[in-house]
Design a protein around this motif. Structure first.
Motif, PDB file in Angstrom:
ATOM      1  N   TRP A  75      41.097  -7.203  10.841  1.00  0.00           N
ATOM      2  CA  TRP A  75      40.473  -6.042  11.576  1.00  0.00           C
ATOM      3  C   TRP A  75      40.490  -5.049  10.881  1.00  0.00           C
ATOM      4  O   TRP A  75      39.590  -4.188  11.095  1.00  0.00           O
ATOM      5  N   ALA A  76      41.232  -4.340   9.826  1.00  0.00           N
ATOM      6  CA  ALA A  76      41.559  -2.944   9.584  1.00  0.00           C
ATOM      7  C   ALA A  76      40.657  -2.808   8.581  1.00  0.00           C
ATOM      8  O   ALA A  76      40.188  -1.801   7.834  1.00  0.00           O
ATOM      9  N   GLN A  77      40.472  -4.209   7.721  1.00  0.00           N
ATOM     10  CA  GLN A  77      38.809  -3.909   6.621  1.00  0.00           C
ATOM     11  C   GLN A  77      37.883  -4.137   7.300  1.00  0.00           C
ATOM     12  O   GLN A  77      36.361  -4.060   6.336  1.00  0.00           O
ATOM     13  N   ARG A  78      37.403  -4.336   8.258  1.00  0.00           N
ATOM     14  CA  ARG A  78      36.062  -4.612   8.773  1.00  0.00           C
ATOM     15  C   ARG A  78      35.176  -3.174   9.150  1.00  0.00           C
ATOM     16  O   ARG A  78      35.880  -2.210   9.365  1.00  0.00           O
ATOM     17  N   PRO A  79      33.922  -3.620   8.078  1.00  0.00           N
ATOM     18  CA  PRO A  79      32.893  -1.817   7.951  1.00  0.00           C
ATOM     19  C   PRO A  79      32.240  -1.855   9.360  1.00  0.00           C
ATOM     20  O   PRO A  79      31.188  -1.909   9.488  1.00  0.00           O
ATOM     21  N   LEU A  80      33.521  -1.382   9.877  1.00  0.00           N
ATOM     22  CA  LEU A  80      32.585  -0.674  11.608  1.00  0.00           C
ATOM     23  C   LEU A  80      33.226   0.721  11.321  1.00  0.00           C
ATOM     24  O   LEU A  80      32.548   0.879  12.886  1.00  0.00           O
ATOM     25  N   ARG A  81      33.727   1.243  10.316  1.00  0.00           N
ATOM     26  CA  ARG A  81      32.878   2.480  10.837  1.00  0.00           C
ATOM     27  C   ARG A  81      31.523   2.901   9.651  1.00  0.00           C
ATOM     28  O   ARG A  81      31.098   2.677   9.090  1.00  0.00           O
ATOM     29  N   PHE A  82      30.796   3.680  10.636  1.00  0.00           N
ATOM     30  CA  PHE A  82      28.843   4.204   9.855  1.00  0.00           C
ATOM     31  C   PHE A  82      29.150   5.688  10.172  1.00  0.00           C
ATOM     32  O   PHE A  82      29.555   6.189  10.765  1.00  0.00           O
ATOM     33  N   TYR A  83      28.213   6.413   9.006  1.00  0.00           N
ATOM     34  CA  TYR A  83      28.837   7.733   8.672  1.00  0.00           C
ATOM     35  C   TYR A  83      27.119   7.502   7.854  1.00  0.00           C
ATOM     36  O   TYR A  83      26.263   7.337   7.226  1.00  0.00           O
ATOM     37  N   LEU A  84      26.828   9.055   8.267  1.00  0.00           N
ATOM     38  CA  LEU A  84      25.135   9.787   7.511  1.00  0.00           C
ATOM     39  C   LEU A  84      25.297  10.185   6.074  1.00  0.00           C
ATOM     40  O   LEU A  84      26.410  10.790   5.864  1.00  0.00           O
ATOM     41  N   ARG A  85      24.626   9.201   5.387  1.00  0.00           N
ATOM     42  CA  ARG A  85      24.914   9.541   3.761  1.00  0.00           C
ATOM     43  C   ARG A  85      24.620  10.920   3.327  1.00  0.00           C
ATOM     44  O   ARG A  85      23.953  11.158   3.504  1.00  0.00           O
ATOM     45  N   ASP A  86      25.771  11.597   2.464  1.00  0.00           N
ATOM     46  CA  ASP A  86      25.494  12.974   2.091  1.00  0.00           C
ATOM     47  C   ASP A  86      25.415  13.867   3.042  1.00  0.00           C
ATOM     48  O   ASP A  86      25.317  15.202   2.373  1.00  0.00           O
ATOM     49  N   ASN A  87      26.092  13.644   4.072  1.00  0.00           N
ATOM     50  CA  ASN A  87      26.565  14.613   5.249  1.00  0.00           C
ATOM     51  C   ASN A  87      27.401  15.164   4.900  1.00  0.00           C
ATOM     52  O   ASN A  87      28.406  14.602   4.697  1.00  0.00           O
ATOM     53  N   ALA A  88      27.827  16.871   5.484  1.00  0.00           N
ATOM     54  CA  ALA A  88      28.643  17.442   3.898  1.00  0.00           C
ATOM     55  C   ALA A  88      29.776  17.506   5.629  1.00  0.00           C
ATOM     56  O   ALA A  88      30.479  18.106   5.782  1.00  0.00           O
ATOM     57  N   TRP A  89      29.503  16.662   6.833  1.00  0.00           N
ATOM     58  CA  TRP A  89      30.442  16.978   7.895  1.00  0.00           C
ATOM     59  C   TRP A  89      30.973  15.641   8.846  1.00  0.00           C
ATOM     60  O   TRP A  89      31.597  16.012   9.016  1.00  0.00           O
ATOM     61  N   VAL A  90      30.788  14.752   7.273  1.00  0.00           N
ATOM     62  CA  VAL A  90      32.013  13.731   7.462  1.00  0.00           C
ATOM     63  C   VAL A  90      32.694  13.217   7.255  1.00  0.00           C
ATOM     64  O   VAL A  90      33.782  14.370   6.694  1.00  0.00           O
ATOM     65  N   SER A  91      34.094  13.338   8.051  1.00  0.00           N
ATOM     66  CA  SER A  91      35.585  13.221   7.617  1.00  0.00           C
ATOM     67  C   SER A  91      35.633  12.674   6.900  1.00  0.00           C
ATOM     68  O   SER A  91      36.471  14.062   6.353  1.00  0.00           O
ATOM     69  N   ARG A  92      35.507  11.753   6.346  1.00  0.00           N
ATOM     70  CA  ARG A  92      36.214  11.313   5.168  1.00  0.00           C
ATOM     71  C   ARG A  92      34.822  10.184   4.019  1.00  0.00           C
ATOM     72  O   ARG A  92      34.384   9.547   5.230  1.00  0.00           O
TER      73      ARG A  92
END
Length: 190
Positions: free
Chosen positions: A164-181
């Motif tokens: 479950w650690a490698q499943r792609p279940l984190r989503f973020y906006l590409r190129d947004n400066a406020w993304v944590s990682r």
């Protein structure tokens, strides 16, 4: 427009993706605090070994098993609060963690990461179980948004969860400066 309960009463991964670009609003502390949701993680139910609900119903996870559209707030490392929104039908044990916000108004402080987000928004354990259709804390659709470009990546800090650690279940906006990682792999499109 404030999100209605039926928005949350759907598949957790779908809700997670659709929360991107929405506004988290906190009232009741003087000036309204508002930020654009730019990063989230989906925890899809008791079968998800990275989810708190994988241990069953406990005093900590009871809210996750409750009705959709409520806040699930917990403390990690004894110092950081994390805000999740409960999804899917009552009894399922699923939620979406809000990982990062782009500050829009009334926010002083860093919002890159779930603990920092809660600190900047003034969210603590007293919000656990709060109905997100109220006026103190809610999520709204600002309308008029373009379809965001979303990156899907593994969740952060769940190495203990096996496959479950490698499943792609984190989503973020590409190129947004406020993304944590940012994800460094090539899987980046979602």
């Amino acid at each position: 427009m404030k999100l209605a309960r039926d928005f949350y009463d759907r598949d957790t991964e779908t809700v997670a993706r659709e929360l991107l670009g929405m506004h988290l609003v906190r009232r009741g502390t003087g000036a309204e605090r508002r930020g654009r949701i730019v990063e989230v993680e989906a925890y899809v139910g008791a079968h998800d070994l990275a989810s708190h609900s994988s241990k069953g119903v406990t005093a900590r996870t009871r809210v996750m098993y409750g009705p959709p559209g409520h806040a699930y707030v917990y403390l990690i490392y004894g110092i950081h609060h994390c805000l999740n929104v409960v999804t899917e039908p009552e009894g399922h044990g699923a939620a979406v963690l809000l990982r990062a916000l782009e500050p829009l108004s009334g926010i002083a402080g860093n919002t890159r990461g779930p603990g920092l987000l809660c600190r900047a928004m003034g969210i603590d354990r007293s919000f656990d179980g709060l109905d997100l259709s109220g006026d103190l804390l809610f999520i709204e659709d600002p309308g008029g948004r373009d379809a965001p470009e979303i990156v899907a990546a593994p969740r952060i800090g769940v190495d203990y969860a096996g496959e479950w650690a490698q499943r792609p279940l984190r989503f973020y906006l590409r190129d947004n400066a406020w993304v944590s990682r940012r994800d460094r792999s090539n899987r980046g499109r979602g």
